[in-house]
Design a protein around this motif. Structure first.
Motif, PDB file in Angstrom:
ATOM      1  N   ARG A 130       0.905  -1.185  -0.037  1.00  0.00           N
ATOM      2  CA  ARG A 130      -0.029  -0.063   0.093  1.00  0.00           C
ATOM      3  C   ARG A 130       0.913   1.276  -0.016  1.00  0.00           C
ATOM      4  O   ARG A 130       0.623   2.302  -0.622  1.00  0.00           O
ATOM      5  N   ALA A 131       1.941   1.285   0.746  1.00  0.00           N
ATOM      6  CA  ALA A 131       2.848   2.244   0.832  1.00  0.00           C
ATOM      7  C   ALA A 131       3.441   2.639  -0.490  1.00  0.00           C
ATOM      8  O   ALA A 131       3.893   3.977  -1.057  1.00  0.00           O
ATOM      9  N   GLU A 132       4.041   1.486  -1.014  1.00  0.00           N
ATOM     10  CA  GLU A 132       4.391   1.621  -2.365  1.00  0.00           C
ATOM     11  C   GLU A 132       3.670   2.109  -3.601  1.00  0.00           C
ATOM     12  O   GLU A 132       3.893   2.983  -4.306  1.00  0.00           O
ATOM     13  N   TYR A 133       2.262   1.878  -3.448  1.00  0.00           N
ATOM     14  CA  TYR A 133       1.094   2.270  -4.321  1.00  0.00           C
ATOM     15  C   TYR A 133       1.182   3.630  -4.095  1.00  0.00           C
ATOM     16  O   TYR A 133       1.014   4.429  -5.135  1.00  0.00           O
ATOM     17  N   LEU A 134       0.907   4.290  -2.941  1.00  0.00           N
ATOM     18  CA  LEU A 134       0.897   5.554  -2.600  1.00  0.00           C
ATOM     19  C   LEU A 134       2.101   6.198  -2.970  1.00  0.00           C
ATOM     20  O   LEU A 134       1.715   7.532  -3.774  1.00  0.00           O
ATOM     21  N   ARG A 135       3.327   6.063  -3.090  1.00  0.00           N
ATOM     22  CA  ARG A 135       4.463   6.520  -3.308  1.00  0.00           C
ATOM     23  C   ARG A 135       4.277   6.884  -4.943  1.00  0.00           C
ATOM     24  O   ARG A 135       4.983   7.755  -5.557  1.00  0.00           O
ATOM     25  N   GLY A 136       4.146   5.693  -5.759  1.00  0.00           N
ATOM     26  CA  GLY A 136       3.946   5.763  -7.097  1.00  0.00           C
ATOM     27  C   GLY A 136       2.613   6.833  -7.515  1.00  0.00           C
ATOM     28  O   GLY A 136       3.124   7.589  -8.579  1.00  0.00           O
ATOM     29  N   ILE A 137       1.641   6.935  -6.668  1.00  0.00           N
ATOM     30  CA  ILE A 137       0.650   8.019  -7.262  1.00  0.00           C
ATOM     31  C   ILE A 137       1.352   9.271  -6.902  1.00  0.00           C
ATOM     32  O   ILE A 137       1.249  10.183  -7.776  1.00  0.00           O
ATOM     33  N   ALA A 138       2.103   9.505  -5.816  1.00  0.00           N
ATOM     34  CA  ALA A 138       2.752  10.834  -5.444  1.00  0.00           C
ATOM     35  C   ALA A 138       3.820  11.302  -6.466  1.00  0.00           C
ATOM     36  O   ALA A 138       3.800  12.290  -6.635  1.00  0.00           O
ATOM     37  N   LYS A 139       4.419  10.253  -7.214  1.00  0.00           N
ATOM     38  CA  LYS A 139       5.569  10.691  -8.178  1.00  0.00           C
ATOM     39  C   LYS A 139       4.731  11.227  -9.499  1.00  0.00           C
ATOM     40  O   LYS A 139       5.395  12.285 -10.172  1.00  0.00           O
TER      41      LYS A 139
END
Length: 178
Positions: A130-139
């Motif tokens: 989930r954290a990796e998914y959120l970081r991808g969106i933020a990028k």
């Protein structure tokens, strides 16, 4: 389906121990209806498992600017993820008095940018995913950036409007959980 590894089990054990200690201190009973996954919103546990509410109580004892805003249920979850396979099993949102009201004008009351959220997962790998998914969106959209701290099966999401020093207080508090 629960995936069990010795690394995941050892990462969850300190969180469970801390929340067991918090539960032993006692909680006031809840008089409001609650989601089936959280029979008592004031409780730090559901049938032997920590809850996001309990984790938030531990965090807010260390970060005094945080105030609980909502307990997410299947009915009010804007992401429609609560209880779904691989997603959070418990979630609360909070505000932080360090965040200026002018910075979040128009943001929903439970929006992470107002303070943050605590999401609890069945295992550490789901929390990391989930954290990796959120970081991808933020990028791809810097306006959605936030601070994300994963400790075991707990993901603490903190507003981008906090300074790095302020957000570090959440990181330190979360690190103490697991």
């Amino acid at each position: 389906m629960h995936r069990t590894t010795s690394a995941a089990a050892s990462a969850v054990a300190p969180v469970v121990a801390l929340l067991t200690l918090l539960t032993a201190c006692g909680n006031a009973p809840s008089h409001s209806p609650a989601d089936a996954r959280e029979p008592d919103r004031a409780s730090t546990r559901t049938v032997g498992r920590p809850t996001a509410h309990g984790v938030f109580q531990a965090l807010s004892a260390k970060v005094r600017t945080a105030a609980l805003t909502d307990t997410v249920t299947a009915e009010n979850d804007p992401n429609h993820l609560l209880g779904r396979p691989g997603e959070y099993t418990s979630k609360v949102t909070f505000s932080d008095s360090w965040v200026q009201a002018s910075q979040v004008t128009g943001a929903d009351p439970g929006a992470v940018e107002r303070g943050g959220a605590v999401e609890l997962f069945a295992d550490a790998s789901d929390a990391r995913a989930r954290a990796e998914y959120l970081r991808g969106i933020a990028k791809s959209s810097p306006a959605l950036d936030e601070y994300d701290y994963v400790h075991g099966s707990v993901l603490v999401r903190v507003s981008r409007y906090l300074t790095p020093k302020q957000a570090a207080q959440y990181e330190a508090a979360a690190a103490g959980l697991g």
